[in-house]
Design a protein around this motif. Sequence first.
Motif, PDB file in Angstrom:
ATOM      1  N   ILE A  65      -2.868 -18.729 -16.956  1.00 55.86           N
ATOM      2  CA  ILE A  65      -1.647 -18.550 -17.724  1.00 55.86           C
ATOM      3  C   ILE A  65      -0.475 -18.851 -16.809  1.00 55.86           C
ATOM      4  CG2 ILE A  65      -0.257 -16.913 -19.024  1.00 55.86           C
ATOM      5  CD1 ILE A  65      -2.870 -15.297 -19.425  1.00 55.86           C
ATOM      6  N   LYS A  95       3.480 -18.393 -16.536  1.00 57.86           N
ATOM      7  CA  LYS A  95       4.615 -17.668 -17.109  1.00 57.86           C
ATOM      8  C   LYS A  95       5.884 -18.053 -16.367  1.00 57.86           C
ATOM      9  CE  LYS A  95       2.303 -13.566 -18.800  1.00 57.86           C
ATOM     10  NZ  LYS A  95       2.249 -12.104 -18.774  1.00 57.86           N
ATOM     11  N   SER A 141       5.632 -19.071 -21.920  1.00 54.12           N
ATOM     12  CA  SER A 141       4.359 -18.997 -21.204  1.00 54.12           C
ATOM     13  C   SER A 141       3.392 -19.989 -21.848  1.00 54.12           C
ATOM     14  CB  SER A 141       3.790 -17.584 -21.228  1.00 54.12           C
ATOM     15  OG  SER A 141       3.541 -17.192 -22.544  1.00 54.12           O
ATOM     16  N   VAL A 190       8.132 -24.329 -18.897  1.00 57.32           N
ATOM     17  CA  VAL A 190       8.369 -22.884 -18.894  1.00 57.32           C
ATOM     18  C   VAL A 190       9.585 -22.491 -18.071  1.00 57.32           C
ATOM     19  CG1 VAL A 190       5.951 -22.322 -19.310  1.00 57.32           C
ATOM     20  CG2 VAL A 190       6.799 -22.398 -16.970  1.00 57.32           C
TER      21      VAL A 190
END
Length: 181
Positions: free
Chosen positions: A23, A25, A30, A80
């Motif tokens: 993931i 972020k 995200s 992001v």
Amino acid sequence: MLKKIKIPKNISVLFNYKTNFFIIKGPLDSKFIKCPFKIFFIKNKRHIVIVNNSFSKKFNSKNKEKNLYFFIIKKFFLEVSKVLTKKLIFVGLGYRFFFLDTPIPILKLKLGYSHDIFFKPSLNLKYNYVKNTSLFLQSTCFNFLNLISAQIKTYKKPNAYKKKGIYYAKEKTFLKKFKKI
């Protein structure tokens, strides 16, 4: 063959070694990705390293796929952390756009046709303008931004002879010469 990606300071990465799922972020959004290659995460240097699992006869196709994931991860880092912007310029006599004040905002395009073109903007995009001949599209998704800007541009493609139409901000065009009689 190794591919290294440096992680920017304002982005955090959560990684699972067993499933190769991680993931990304950032301050804006995200993103999730699962990579079929072995990935190592070096915490103290803030690097991600992508390694081939095996060397087989399909080395070139695996290498191309690894390069694809390398660029996808870099694109996710960009998405992001920053708001991406595209500028469309309307060039031509009477080529303009207007925003109609309705509950759902609608973009009205005047492009030299006998009728007006109405375009319903997406909720994921933000629209800004200084004059009604230059339109700024802003989004956090790179592919979506390119898709919408290309869709607006197809309503009036650039003319190579008269230099009229809808252009991107830094798009270079060359005028063709008219035929001599």
